[in-house]
Structure formats: C-alpha cells, structure tokens
Design an enzyme around this catalytic site. Structure first.
Site, mmCIF file in Angstrom:
data_model
loop_
_atom_site.group_PDB
_atom_site.id
_atom_site.type_symbol
_atom_site.label_atom_id
_atom_site.label_comp_id
_atom_site.label_asym_id
_atom_site.label_seq_id
_atom_site.Cartn_x
_atom_site.Cartn_y
_atom_site.Cartn_z
ATOM 1 N N GLY A 118 0.838 -1.190 0.000
ATOM 2 C CA GLY A 118 0.000 0.000 0.000
ATOM 3 C C GLY A 118 0.873 1.239 0.000
ATOM 4 C CD GLU A 141 -1.786 2.162 -3.551
ATOM 5 O OE1 GLU A 141 -3.036 2.076 -3.566
ATOM 6 O OE2 GLU A 141 -1.118 2.353 -2.524
ATOM 7 C CG ASN A 174 -6.240 -7.182 -4.005
ATOM 8 O OD1 ASN A 174 -5.796 -7.111 -2.857
ATOM 9 N ND2 ASN A 174 -7.524 -7.331 -4.259
ATOM 10 C CG ASP A 197 -9.414 1.733 4.452
ATOM 11 O OD1 ASP A 197 -9.965 2.126 5.501
ATOM 12 O OD2 ASP A 197 -9.999 1.676 3.360
ATOM 13 C CB THR A 272 4.049 7.720 4.138
ATOM 14 O OG1 THR A 272 3.488 8.149 5.390
ATOM 15 C CG2 THR A 272 4.822 6.431 4.353
ATOM 16 C CD GLU A 273 -0.003 12.796 -0.193
ATOM 17 O OE1 GLU A 273 -0.942 11.980 -0.247
ATOM 18 O OE2 GLU A 273 0.249 13.608 -1.102
ATOM 19 C CD GLU A 274 -2.800 9.683 4.525
ATOM 20 O OE1 GLU A 274 -3.209 9.973 5.669
ATOM 21 O OE2 GLU A 274 -3.307 10.143 3.500
#
Length: 301
Positions: A118, A141, A174, A197, A272-274
C-alpha cells in the site's frame, strides 16, 4: 457558442500536450528537461475494496515474474531499459504469459527483500531505496493512478541521478489476493504497512490488511529474523495490530529500546504522504515492530 467550443477544444489540447510532455522520457519534452510528475494529476479516491475481483493481470506463481523489467541495472540491463516502465496499469501494461528463466525470476540472482505494501505516493519506498542501496525495494499499490505516479517519479529520479534509485520499483496489484504469486517462502527481510485503511465498520474489519488470515502469509514470506513494521495515526487500529500480531506464534514484538539504531522506524513515520500530513496537523503516530521467529526447526525446514 462556437467560440466557447473552440476555447474548450484549445484547453483540452493544451492539457493533452502537457500530459504528453510530463510522461515523456528525458529529451522528449520539448526543452530537454525531465518533468517530475505532479501529485495533483494523479489524485483519486482514497481507498478501493480489496475483496473485489482482480481486474488486472497477475502471475500464476513467482516463476512468472521477470524482475529485470523492474530493476534492469541489477540484472545486467542498459540505461535505456532503466527508463522503461512496467507497472501493470493501463498506461504501462505488463503480462505474465509464461515462466521466466531462473536468473530473472528470483530463484537465482537478486531478489526483492524489502516490500512496501500500500505504498501510496511512494515516499517510503524511495526513502528505503536510499537507506538500503544494495537491496531491492518494491512498492505495491492497488490504485492505478498512484502506481503511475510512483513509477514516473522513480523514472525521473533514475534519470536525474544516474546510478541511483535503480533498486526501487512499483507495481499495481492486490496484495490481499496475490502476494504469494510474486514472492517465495522466506524471501523478505522487511515488510511495511504504513497508515493502512482503518475500515472502521465492524462488518469491514475483514478488509484490514493486518488480520488473522493474512498474518500466516506474511510469516511465510518473511525469513526468520525479518521484521514487520506497522504505523497508523489511529490508536484503535494500532491496538488491533498489536492484538492480532501478539496472538500469532510466529511474530514477536520488539521493544522500543531495541529499535534505536533501526532507520526504518523514523522513515515509516515521516516519509509517507500520510505521515507528513499527520505531522502538519499535529496528530499522533502509533507504531509497532515485530520480528519473524521460527516456530520450530522442523517447521522451518
């Protein structure tokens, strides 16, 4: 009305030309400069249901994966091959039609050892490539636009800094369905799950990436002594990670005192962006690191 249509058409053609330049390899963008992709051009929905049917190709087993396509310079490839993209997306398609020779499919020679599941916009994957320049780092991803962005970002980095970033690549797949189609038992050294998530609804907890059903698969792919890293900004999800991992016999939590020299701990929280978004917003980050332990000598053999 006619003037309005002409303006729309002109705007469309301008955007089309811009996208063509953005995707072009070095020397084909009009002024000889490489254009790094922009995140704004690749935005899409935050999450996709991983339990849906897979709408893109995947290998029958690891023998069908040609790793030279992703890491050319590690397999005797050329600089031109190093600029090509095979991402398993509509823009950069990939097929797995037949088994590949052992020197290219991981049975012999270089293997992917660090996996970013991810990977989002690829911040951690790129950072890990710099931290571990002799190891192959692979981002996975499910969202095609993000994979295109990361692929084009890596290509730009390879062109702008010759000799660097040849050890990092990305693919659309996936992982909840096809992880063992790519990797062999005991192949992985490090496995990352960054800001996954949370799937808050109880009915969707089965979609959480760290879950009872998946942990045995991760243990199968990690070599004894390998590490699983997980970080989130949601304390409830962090508690879930710990509960699931603590209950699995092949994972042992590492105390924070033993992680002071591990550069991955800081990288997974801040690259990471998050992770950067959480920092900007003054939020908290919760992480854990687990070591893969053998259940018994007999089992590992």
């Amino acid at each position: 009305m006619e003037k309005e249509e002409e303006e729309k058409r002109a705007g469309y053609m301008k955007k089309k030309e811009y996208l063509k330049k953005r995707r072009a390899p070095e020397g084909e963008d009009g002024d000889g400069k490489r254009l790094m992709p922009k995140k704004a051009d690749f935005r899409m929905r935050a999450h996709i249901n991983p339990l849906n049917d897979t709408p893109f190709p995947y290998p029958k087993n690891p023998d069908y994966v040609n790793w030279k396509l992703h890491f050319p310079l590690f397999f005797g490839g050329t600089e031109e091959e190093n600029k090509a993209l095979y991402l398993n997306t509509m823009d950069y398609p990939l097929t797995y039609d037949a088994p590949v020779e052992a020197a290219l499919n991981g049975r012999k020679g270089p293997q992917v050892e660090i996996l970013d599941i991810g990977c989002g916009f690829g911040g951690l994957s790129v950072a890990l490539a710099k931290i571990f320049p002799t190891h192959l780092v692979f981002g996975m991803e499910i969202r095609d636009k993000l994979v295109n962005y990361v692929g084009e970002r890596i290509r730009a980095l390879r062109i702008e800094t010759p000799g660097s970033y040849g050890n990092v690549s990305v693919i659309r797949t996936n992982t909840m369905r096809h992880l063992t189609n790519y990797f062999r038992r005991g192949q992985l050294l490090k496995l990352f799950f960054c800001f996954p998530d949370p799937h808050f609804k109880a009915s969707n907890h089965r979609r959480r990436i760290i879950n009872d059903g998946f942990l045995s698969e991760y243990a199968y792919l990690l070599r004894p002594g390998g590490r699983l890293y997980a970080v989130t900004d949601i304390e409830e999800l962090h508690d879930w990670h710990i509960e699931k991992l603590n209950s699995h016999p092949q994972f042992r939590r590492l105390p924070e005192s033993s992680l002071t020299d591990d550069p991955c701990v800081e990288a997974m929280q801040n690259e990471t962006e998050e992770g950067k978004k959480v920092t900007r917003n003054g939020g908290r980050k919760f992480y854990c690191v687990y070591e893969r332990v053998p259940t018994s000598t007999t089992t590992e053999q």
